[in-house]
Design a protein around this motif. Structure first.
Motif, PDB file in Angstrom:
ATOM      1  N   ALA A 197       0.833  -1.205   0.000  1.00 31.16           N
ATOM      2  CA  ALA A 197       0.000   0.000   0.000  1.00 31.16           C
ATOM      3  C   ALA A 197       0.869   1.257   0.000  1.00 31.16           C
ATOM      4  O   ALA A 197       0.606   2.205  -0.744  1.00 31.16           O
ATOM      5  CB  ALA A 197      -0.930   0.004   1.208  1.00 31.16           C
ATOM      6  N   PHE A 198       1.942   1.234   0.801  1.00 33.88           N
ATOM      7  CA  PHE A 198       2.815   2.408   0.855  1.00 33.88           C
ATOM      8  C   PHE A 198       3.510   2.652  -0.474  1.00 33.88           C
ATOM      9  O   PHE A 198       3.852   3.779  -0.814  1.00 33.88           O
ATOM     10  CB  PHE A 198       3.870   2.227   1.953  1.00 33.88           C
ATOM     11  N   THR A 199       3.733   1.584  -1.238  1.00 35.13           N
ATOM     12  CA  THR A 199       4.463   1.752  -2.492  1.00 35.13           C
ATOM     13  C   THR A 199       3.544   2.037  -3.672  1.00 35.13           C
ATOM     14  O   THR A 199       3.833   2.895  -4.497  1.00 35.13           O
ATOM     15  CB  THR A 199       5.279   0.480  -2.815  1.00 35.13           C
ATOM     16  N   PHE A 200       2.440   1.296  -3.771  1.00 34.43           N
ATOM     17  CA  PHE A 200       1.669   1.335  -5.012  1.00 34.43           C
ATOM     18  C   PHE A 200       0.295   1.987  -4.896  1.00 34.43           C
ATOM     19  O   PHE A 200      -0.426   2.070  -5.872  1.00 34.43           O
ATOM     20  CB  PHE A 200       1.493  -0.087  -5.559  1.00 34.43           C
ATOM     21  N   MET A 201      -0.119   2.386  -3.713  1.00 34.63           N
ATOM     22  CA  MET A 201      -1.435   3.013  -3.581  1.00 34.63           C
ATOM     23  C   MET A 201      -1.274   4.453  -3.120  1.00 34.63           C
ATOM     24  O   MET A 201      -0.311   4.794  -2.456  1.00 34.63           O
ATOM     25  CB  MET A 201      -2.285   2.246  -2.561  1.00 34.63           C
ATOM     26  N   SER A 242       0.053 -12.295  -6.918  1.00 31.73           N
ATOM     27  CA  SER A 242       0.638 -13.010  -8.048  1.00 31.73           C
ATOM     28  C   SER A 242       1.815 -12.270  -8.678  1.00 31.73           C
ATOM     29  O   SER A 242       2.566 -12.848  -9.443  1.00 31.73           O
ATOM     30  CB  SER A 242      -0.442 -13.312  -9.091  1.00 31.73           C
ATOM     31  N   LEU A 243       1.982 -10.990  -8.370  1.00 30.53           N
ATOM     32  CA  LEU A 243       3.120 -10.259  -8.947  1.00 30.53           C
ATOM     33  C   LEU A 243       4.130  -9.799  -7.894  1.00 30.53           C
ATOM     34  O   LEU A 243       5.300 -10.168  -7.928  1.00 30.53           O
ATOM     35  CB  LEU A 243       2.604  -9.029  -9.703  1.00 30.53           C
ATOM     36  N   VAL A 244       3.645  -8.985  -6.973  1.00 25.69           N
ATOM     37  CA  VAL A 244       4.579  -8.293  -6.088  1.00 25.69           C
ATOM     38  C   VAL A 244       5.217  -9.241  -5.075  1.00 25.69           C
ATOM     39  O   VAL A 244       6.431  -9.186  -4.850  1.00 25.69           O
ATOM     40  CB  VAL A 244       3.869  -7.116  -5.377  1.00 25.69           C
ATOM     41  N   VAL A 245       4.425 -10.138  -4.494  1.00 22.81           N
ATOM     42  CA  VAL A 245       5.015 -11.058  -3.514  1.00 22.81           C
ATOM     43  C   VAL A 245       6.095 -11.949  -4.145  1.00 22.81           C
ATOM     44  O   VAL A 245       7.208 -12.028  -3.617  1.00 22.81           O
ATOM     45  CB  VAL A 245       3.924 -11.891  -2.805  1.00 22.81           C
ATOM     46  N   PRO A 246       5.800 -12.575  -5.290  1.00 22.06           N
ATOM     47  CA  PRO A 246       6.874 -13.387  -5.889  1.00 22.06           C
ATOM     48  C   PRO A 246       8.125 -12.575  -6.228  1.00 22.06           C
ATOM     49  O   PRO A 246       9.246 -13.066  -6.070  1.00 22.06           O
ATOM     50  CB  PRO A 246       6.235 -13.933  -7.166  1.00 22.06           C
ATOM     51  N   LEU A 268      11.071  -2.049  -7.559  1.00 21.60           N
ATOM     52  CA  LEU A 268      10.514  -2.916  -8.604  1.00 21.60           C
ATOM     53  C   LEU A 268      10.011  -2.051  -9.754  1.00 21.60           C
ATOM     54  O   LEU A 268       9.619  -0.909  -9.549  1.00 21.60           O
ATOM     55  CB  LEU A 268       9.346  -3.741  -8.038  1.00 21.60           C
ATOM     56  N   PRO A 269      10.011  -2.589 -10.975  1.00 19.35           N
ATOM     57  CA  PRO A 269       9.534  -1.797 -12.116  1.00 19.35           C
ATOM     58  C   PRO A 269       8.038  -1.489 -12.010  1.00 19.35           C
ATOM     59  O   PRO A 269       7.207  -2.394 -12.028  1.00 19.35           O
ATOM     60  CB  PRO A 269       9.834  -2.696 -13.323  1.00 19.35           C
ATOM     61  N   HIS A 270       7.724  -0.204 -11.894  1.00 16.69           N
ATOM     62  CA  HIS A 270       6.336   0.206 -11.723  1.00 16.69           C
ATOM     63  C   HIS A 270       5.458  -0.149 -12.902  1.00 16.69           C
ATOM     64  O   HIS A 270       4.258  -0.386 -12.751  1.00 16.69           O
ATOM     65  CB  HIS A 270       6.263   1.718 -11.470  1.00 16.69           C
ATOM     66  N   GLU A 271       6.054  -0.187 -14.124  1.00 16.59           N
ATOM     67  CA  GLU A 271       5.238  -0.405 -15.329  1.00 16.59           C
ATOM     68  C   GLU A 271       4.491  -1.732 -15.245  1.00 16.59           C
ATOM     69  O   GLU A 271       3.316  -1.813 -15.634  1.00 16.59           O
ATOM     70  CB  GLU A 271       6.119  -0.425 -16.593  1.00 16.59           C
ATOM     71  N   ILE A 272       5.173  -2.750 -14.715  1.00 16.92           N
ATOM     72  CA  ILE A 272       4.536  -4.068 -14.662  1.00 16.92           C
ATOM     73  C   ILE A 272       3.285  -4.020 -13.791  1.00 16.92           C
ATOM     74  O   ILE A 272       2.225  -4.521 -14.157  1.00 16.92           O
ATOM     75  CB  ILE A 272       5.520  -5.114 -14.085  1.00 16.92           C
ATOM     76  N   ILE A 273       3.402  -3.355 -12.657  1.00 22.39           N
ATOM     77  CA  ILE A 273       2.265  -3.288 -11.748  1.00 22.39           C
ATOM     78  C   ILE A 273       1.144  -2.469 -12.384  1.00 22.39           C
ATOM     79  O   ILE A 273      -0.034  -2.820 -12.287  1.00 22.39           O
ATOM     80  CB  ILE A 273       2.695  -2.678 -10.393  1.00 22.39           C
ATOM     81  N   GLU A 274       1.546  -1.367 -13.059  1.00 23.69           N
ATOM     82  CA  GLU A 274       0.517  -0.532 -13.684  1.00 23.69           C
ATOM     83  C   GLU A 274      -0.191  -1.274 -14.800  1.00 23.69           C
ATOM     84  O   GLU A 274      -1.414  -1.190 -14.943  1.00 23.69           O
ATOM     85  CB  GLU A 274       1.138   0.765 -14.204  1.00 23.69           C
TER      86      GLU A 274
END
Lengths: 327, 304
Positions: B122-126, B213-217, B192-198
């Motif tokens: 949450a602190f990183t991506f929200m 499925s993305l950030v934890v692995p 981590l590369p933000h584009e993948i999450i976006e």
């Protein structure tokens, strides 16, 4: 056997319960209409973490400050009495001085030894380097109590006629012809304090070494080369080229060990119980809380610790902001 | 102090294949270098070796002369015995303390990691109001001494009759470990590369899905590093166990060892075996996962 099964059940229940909590909260939020979902979801994610930090660090910190102005059972206000009592307590003042000594000695010596190993081992063959560093690093895995047990076999002394020394230090000194000395009671020149500090340094030098080693290996080759071309000798290169470049790491290691030293009580608690002028502030906290059952004074001791930490905290936050600004 | 700054792409523990012309960097007498390193290593090793050797000697031998005397005749097998281990494990309760330590340590390691991973995500991506302020609070709390917690928590726990239970210790360790866990994981996730999450969000994946499925692995190295760190911390902790768990049925190895030192301080043979049992698991973890541990240390190391 029953204990093991209970343990496994407890582990599954604890971890599973946490997972279920997140899953349920998330499911509830996802059923809300779109805008509310977006608004609330971050709080579902940070909620449990914030709750834990609030309950276990923030709330107690505030409450501790309040308790420090009340009597031993927090039944009535006593103003600054707890602080006055501490200040007038010879043992506490001696602990403050001892803490100061620990703070001055342990971080600095840990950094120096860590740096020494980092630099020297860097020049050995790879295998030797790895072995040497593992040896220095190994105590990091050992608890303070375990380390204290280990060092009891170094500091023990026998006085009875005809008894052989089983402590290494005494065996060496008596072997050299000196009289046996009760090392941990030897408070002249704070010798016993230094012997306790040695345990801490033994534990922490590996940490310093690992961080400093990474920094030393990160020093760009061309800066060394340039200095060499300018005719600098190895010592000059080390102090004028290497040290300035690894200085941020030195500070990091220094402050980390410093913080640890300020609040560590285990070594003193186990080795001397604070006797013979070896007490430290964190151990006085445990004494007040457990032995004397005086919550007011224990709280006041913690407040003193907290105040001592504030400068480091401010430094830490400022550093973090600078780092974020550069991200 | 918890900066990831020094994590250069070298293994600070040294080893094969990463020594360019470095060996020639400084050219002081290499004999002096080797002697100094060897001396320091010896100094660092000898106390532990003394403990290990003593733990296999008989009671009389331990109390009678120094452990180093065995080196006069190390092959005399009659002098070696497992009696101290037997006595410590079964008579002094170190065996059950060992199990208790596992019961305390495993959940106290896994639970905070899970909770902190959600928060770090949450602190990183929200984006949400108060995010930066909350995170500054986390950074500040990194250095707060643990001791702040005990007076109020002892009272709170006794209201709910939690003192002396595993639950109390799990919760306490989860709370105390939280700032460092959030800090390490958030710093890692921010790299981590933000584009993948976006793009996952664009594809319609929910945050919950993206997280699992993305950030934890992708964050496994940081998760492992913190896990080892927290494991060693909890296993080796005396303060929290002393105040919330105490001695008795649920006591952990550090408490058991403290009692061995306190009550049976002159039973040197028991101390050695007890200490070694209390150290064996963290040492194994340490040697098996040193690489991760080093990474954890270099990533962040202030602990409240």
């Amino acid at each position: 056997m029953i204990k093991l099964i209970n343990a496994a059940l407890a582990i599954v229940a604890g971890v599973g319960g946490m997972l279920a909590l997140f899953w349920i909260l998330n499911a509830i939020v996802e059923r809300l209409p779109g805008r509310w979902e977006e608004r609330l979801k971050p709080y579902v994610f940070i909620g449990p973490a914030v709750a834990l930090v609030g309950l276990f660090l923030v709330y107690p910190a505030v409450q501790t400050v309040i308790y420090s102005f009340a009597d031993k059972n927090s039944q009535k206000w006593v103003g600054f009495e707890n602080y006055k009592a501490l200040w007038n307590d010879d043992n506490f003042r001696s602990a403050l001085l001892n803490n100061l000594l620990w703070i001055l000695v342990v971080p600095a010596v840990s950094v120096v030894i860590g740096l020494l190993i980092a630099v020297l081992a860097d020049r050995l063959r790879p295998t030797s380097e790895k072995v040497a560093k593992s040896v220095i690093f190994m105590p990091m895995a050992i608890s303070f109590v375990g380390a204290s047990t280990i060092w009891r076999f170094v500091y023990d002394t026998r006085f009875a006629e005809g008894d052989e020394q089983i402590g290494l230090l005494s065996a060496i000194t008596t072997g050299l012809g000196f009289d046996p000395v009760s090392w941990l009671r030897l408070d002249a020149w704070n010798v016993n304090d230094f012997l306790l500090m040695a345990i801490m340094i033994w534990l922490q030098a590996g940490f310093a070494m690992v961080l400093l080693s990474a920094a030393v290996k990160g020093v760009p080759e061309d800066t060394l080369e340039a200095a060499r071309i300018d005719g600098a000798n190895e010592l000059q290169i080390f102090f004028r080229v290497v040290v300035p470049q690894i200085w941020p790491t030195v500070i990091v290691v220094f402050t980390t060990v410093l913080i640890l030293v300020m609040k560590v009580f285990d070594i003193v608690y186990v080795m001397t119980g604070g006797n013979a002028d070896t007490d430290v502030v964190a151990n006085i906290f445990v004494e007040e809380l457990i032995e004397f059952g005086d919550d007011g004074r224990a709280a006041a001791v913690v407040v003193v610790l907290m105040i001592a930490v504030i400068p480091v905290m401010i430094y830490q936050v400022r550093r973090f902001r600078m780092q974020e600004a550069g991200r | 102090m918890t900066q990831a700054a020094p994590t250069v792409d070298v293994d600070p523990m040294g080893g094969e294949g990463q020594k360019p012309p470095r060996a020639q960097r400084f050219t002081l007498g290499s004999v002096v270098v080797r002697a100094t390193v060897a001396l320091l290593c010896l100094l660092w090793l000898v106390p532990t070796i003394g403990l290990l050797v003593s733990s296999f000697r008989s009671e009389e031998a331990v109390k009678e002369d120094g452990w180093w005397t065995v080196f006069a005749s190390p092959l005399e097998f009659s002098q070696w015995t497992l009696d101290s281990y037997d006595s410590v494990i079964f008579d002094q309760g170190m065996g059950s303390a060992f199990l208790n330590s596992i019961v305390v340590t495993v959940p106290a390691t896994i639970i905070p990691i899970m909770i902190a991973a959600f928060a770090a995500y949450a602190f990183t991506f929200m984006r949400f109001p108060g995010r930066d302020l909350l995170f500054i609070l986390v950074v500040g709390l990194l250095v707060v001494p643990l001791q702040v917690a005990f007076v109020p928590l002892l009272r709170l726990f006794s209201q709910y009759e939690l003192n002396g239970t595993f639950l109390a210790v799990w919760l306490a360790h989860a709370g105390f470990g939280m700032p460092l866990a959030i800090y390490i994981l958030r710093n890692y996730m921010a790299s981590l590369p933000h584009e993948i999450i976006e793009s996952a969000a664009v594809d319609g994946a929910s945050h919950f899905r993206t997280f699992w499925s993305l950030v934890v692995p992708m964050s496994v190295p940081a998760l492992a590093a913190y896990a080892i760190f927290q494991f060693l911390w909890v296993w080796n902790d005396l303060l929290v166990a002393l105040l919330f768990l105490g001695a008795g049925e649920n006591e952990v190895v550090t408490i058991n060892l403290r009692d061995l030192i306190g009550d049976l301080g002159q039973e040197w043979h028991l101390l050695t075996a007890g200490a070694f049992i209390s150290m064996v698991l963290p040492l194994a973890v340490f040697f098996a996962l040193q690489r991760y541990f080093v990474r954890g240390l270099t990533a962040g190391s202030v602990k409240g």
